[in-house]
Design a protein around this motif. Structure first.
Motif: not given
Length: 123
Positions: A33-41
């Protein structure tokens, strides 16, 4: 297969949040299992992952010592405890699952994805 992420919200810098990701439709204990993140732009960024079996954990350098990933196979849930949050941690956070061995850091290595939960850290 369904991954349901929750726990995001608005928090002040220095605060804490605990994200949860409940899985269904898969044999959870066999998945990494993994966690990713995506900030605006910005592109989606790997944050952390945890193996199946012996729960080895891995973190991107920027969260090492502040975030803790864990899993509860009986509940088919993976968690991300986030402490000492910083404004630069603001992003939509996604959980993901993969069967193949190892802790993948590239989004393409994960087969199943949750819908994302928004974390906003104010300064």
């Amino acid at each position: 297969v369904q991954l349901q992420a929750s726990g995001g919200g608005l928090v002040q810098a220095g605060g804490s949040l605990r994200l949860s990701c409940a899985a269904s439709g898969l044999t959870f204990g066999t998945y990494r299992m993994g966690w990713f993140r995506q900030a605006p732009g910005k592109e989606r960024e790997w944050v952390s992952c945890i193996n199946s079996g012996v729960p080895r954990t891995y973190y991107i350098d920027s969260v090492q010592g502040r975030f803790t990933i864990s899993r509860d196979n009986a509940k088919s849930t993976v968690y991300l405890q986030m402490d000492s949050l910083k404004p630069e941690d603001t992003a939509v956070y996604f959980c993901a699952a993969r069967l193949t061995a190892g802790c993948g850091t590239q989004p393409g290595l994960y087969r199943h994805w949750g819908q994302g939960t928004l974390v906003t850290v104010s300064s």
